[in-house]
Design a protein around this motif. Sequence first.
Motif, mmCIF file in Angstrom:
data_model
loop_
_atom_site.group_PDB
_atom_site.id
_atom_site.type_symbol
_atom_site.label_atom_id
_atom_site.label_comp_id
_atom_site.label_asym_id
_atom_site.label_seq_id
_atom_site.Cartn_x
_atom_site.Cartn_y
_atom_site.Cartn_z
ATOM 1 N N PHE A 164 1.428 -1.612 -0.430
ATOM 2 C CA PHE A 164 -0.022 0.056 0.116
ATOM 3 C C PHE A 164 0.956 1.359 0.110
ATOM 4 O O PHE A 164 0.615 2.301 -0.700
ATOM 5 N N ALA A 165 1.732 0.690 0.791
ATOM 6 C CA ALA A 165 3.126 2.041 1.245
ATOM 7 C C ALA A 165 3.670 2.837 -0.600
ATOM 8 O O ALA A 165 3.405 3.822 -1.145
ATOM 9 N N ARG A 166 3.742 1.987 -1.441
ATOM 10 C CA ARG A 166 4.355 1.660 -2.708
ATOM 11 C C ARG A 166 3.591 2.307 -3.968
ATOM 12 O O ARG A 166 4.587 2.864 -4.644
ATOM 13 N N MET A 167 2.049 1.880 -3.098
ATOM 14 C CA MET A 167 1.565 2.522 -4.399
ATOM 15 C C MET A 167 1.623 3.790 -5.092
ATOM 16 O O MET A 167 1.328 4.961 -3.676
ATOM 17 N N ARG A 168 1.203 4.199 -6.596
ATOM 18 C CA ARG A 168 1.737 5.259 -6.356
ATOM 19 C C ARG A 168 0.910 6.207 -6.606
ATOM 20 O O ARG A 168 0.550 7.459 -6.418
ATOM 21 N N LYS A 169 -0.266 5.526 -7.391
ATOM 22 C CA LYS A 169 -1.648 5.845 -7.149
ATOM 23 C C LYS A 169 -2.674 5.094 -6.380
ATOM 24 O O LYS A 169 -2.555 3.562 -5.831
ATOM 25 N N ARG A 170 -3.881 6.339 -5.560
ATOM 26 C CA ARG A 170 -4.148 5.764 -5.032
ATOM 27 C C ARG A 170 -5.559 5.853 -4.732
ATOM 28 O O ARG A 170 -5.683 6.961 -4.783
ATOM 29 N N ASP A 171 -6.710 4.980 -4.542
ATOM 30 C CA ASP A 171 -8.201 5.276 -4.957
ATOM 31 C C ASP A 171 -8.873 5.420 -3.785
ATOM 32 O O ASP A 171 -8.424 4.509 -2.867
#
Length: 819
Positions: free
Chosen positions: A317-324
């Motif tokens: 989750f921390a590495r996600m570039r884009k979070r919806d």
Amino acid sequence: MAVLKTVSNHRKIKMMAASCIVLIPQLQPRKAGVTAIQLHTEANPMNPVNAPAMVDRADTFTYVYLLQACIRKNDLAESKLLHAQITQRGFTVLTHLHNTLLNVYVRCGSLVDARRVFDQMPERDVCSWTVMIAGYARQRVAHEALGLFFLMRREGVQPNKFTFASVLPACADSADIKEGLDIHEEIRRSRLQSDVFVANALIDMYAKCGSIENARYLFDKMCERDVVSWTALIAGYAQNGQAEEAMELFKQMWLVGVKPNSKTYASVLPACADLEQGMEIHGEIIRSGFQSHVFVESALVDMYARCGSVEDARHLFARMRKRDTVSWAVMIAGVTRNGWDEEALKLFREMQLVGAKPNANIFQCILLACANLGALKQGMEIHEEINRSGFQFELSVGNSLLDMYTKCGKMDKAREVFDQMNLRDIISWMVMIAGYSHNGHAEEALKLFQQMQWADVKAIAKTFSGVLSACAKLAALDHGMEIHKEIISSGLQSDTFVESALIDMYINCGSIEEGRRLFDKMPLRDEVSWTVMIAGYAQNGSGEKTLKLFKDMQLAGVKPTTKIFASVLSACGNWAALEQGVEIHEQIIRTGFQLDVIVVTALLDMYAKCGSLDNARHLFDMMRHRDVVCWTAMIAGYAMHGYVSEAIKLFEKMKACGVKPNHITMVCVLSACCHAGLVYEGLQYFNCMRDYYHITPAMEHYSCVVDLISRAGKLDEAEGFINKMPIKPDASVWMCLLAGCRIHNNILLGESVAKHLFELDVRDAAPYVLLSNIYAMAGRWRDIEKVRKIMKERGVKKTPGCSWIEVNKQVHAFLLGER
């Protein structure tokens, strides 16, 4: 030459206009941040005029192209400007232009504007209806989508394959299998069932409505299957809890040469049985290049959290570039599911700081975290945010608010939310009834259950469980029996959950034989059933039956739980069955429960009650974490066996460790002072209860103080204390004073107190016996005969004394007069 180029460009615009038909892929933008007019200029470089002049001369195909550009940019404001120009220029009679406008508004998320255009159309074709139905279905307004579809049919418009594919998701969203079956029949009549596009939508609909057999039947009948077909069925199996079938289908898909797409991976990840399987699919996702897709990353986060690897989920989750919103929802749900409730609150605040807006699922999870933590303040703050966000009318959110408030003991706020709910389902009623019962408002629980019946809401198993718990707490056997009849009429009498609640109700209402009869009739017994019956015997002092039933349970192959061990150990302690208690201790070690705080506390209590204080203290000293229950059990053990100084020392040590006593701890300390004659110390502890420990004295505490003062011979002071009590004294308080009268041979006060007790409970033999003892000490034999005569007239019988001894792990009881 210039004319030919102009004609060519004009044909391009005509071709672009045709792409307004719903479900045909949209053109991708070639540049970011350009306006619709700029896009038109780029498409038609031969146009030398400026943009406003071009718009004035634009024909319908130009407007189609400009509106398509608005879709690509998701620009609602510019779409409305173009709509106004179209109206001014008198193009409102053209159906294909209206269809494009519909498509723009639907794609930009403005269903209100789309419906306004739709309602004002002079003529509508199948495309118009399809765009509008698809818009409602996409935004999950299922009832509008279905209503519009049936209105379309009544107006004689024949649906095409795109219409059917658009309306079927609405059936799935509303879980309306009946409407789905009707539409399927119409598809058959239209001979469109063999179309892959329509068949995929049917599979998806059946799977989401829970009819996985129909979905599989259609899948197997398909002559041609694409990746969407496989994905729809895999998702269906996963959603319906058939993980093995989903994984098997995923493997078959590979074998027949169909490559999964990003949605396939997102669908199969919830079916992973364990972390190893999930990591294997994660590897495939990386090799396929889908790891950067937001919904795939969200599915991976969810998989790791479900498999208990919260750290891995958090790292991903921390590495996600884009979070919806879905990404935040699965992460918050994952930590909450694994008991990381404080982490859930932290994530919620992080989400707000980055400007992400919570949805209903996030609010549900965060309210559950507050409920688990008992975090009322944070829960109330989130309630305010829900009101500001407009989610207070969502049924699922309302039910989560009820759950949070009831678990935090705030029943007045729960009732306020309940009364303000526009829509209530059976869950709403169930949570409130259980909340009232759990929080000591059993009468309110029964009243609400009656209101639920008046509202024609059909009770489910958990509703009956909550109301039966209320009956048990009130010892309301008549009410319980009435509810038992309702359970039978509703056909839920064979539900294991309900049967266990019925057994518990009968036991707590004093009808343990009826409880055992129901238990013996059960075709299937789970851990809860055995726990309820064993605990029932233990609470009613039937130690022998408790231990026998425990052995029967093990012979039936049922493994003991924490609660079962606690109940059996309680029976051993009350029955002084030390040898059997030691045997159960060995079993606890073998089964790995020796570190469970509840089990260790029950062991400590058992050893203390059996007089094995060294073993009890050894367990106490070995405990890493001691709560107030552990300290109280050890203090009670010392007090019970006359080790008063050790009990007082341990109490002082408990306070020094920062553990606050509860009302039971204070009963144990006051009882110790009473038996040691420590009047001053006992009164000091009693006076500190309200001011220092914030404990409101209950009847048990007043009884201890009266006993303390009476044993010291201060009978008049004890009587004065009773008369000044803020609550009405019950029989236990007066019995302590009468016992003091017997010790100090105060006949006059003893007679007065005995009269009080006779009025409170005519059939209780104890005050008659104590008064007879007072007369015997004074040699007043005629008065003893009078007391015996009154007992006979009133049908009062003295309970014979009982002793027991444990020999070879068998407890033998002896009544007074037996040989």
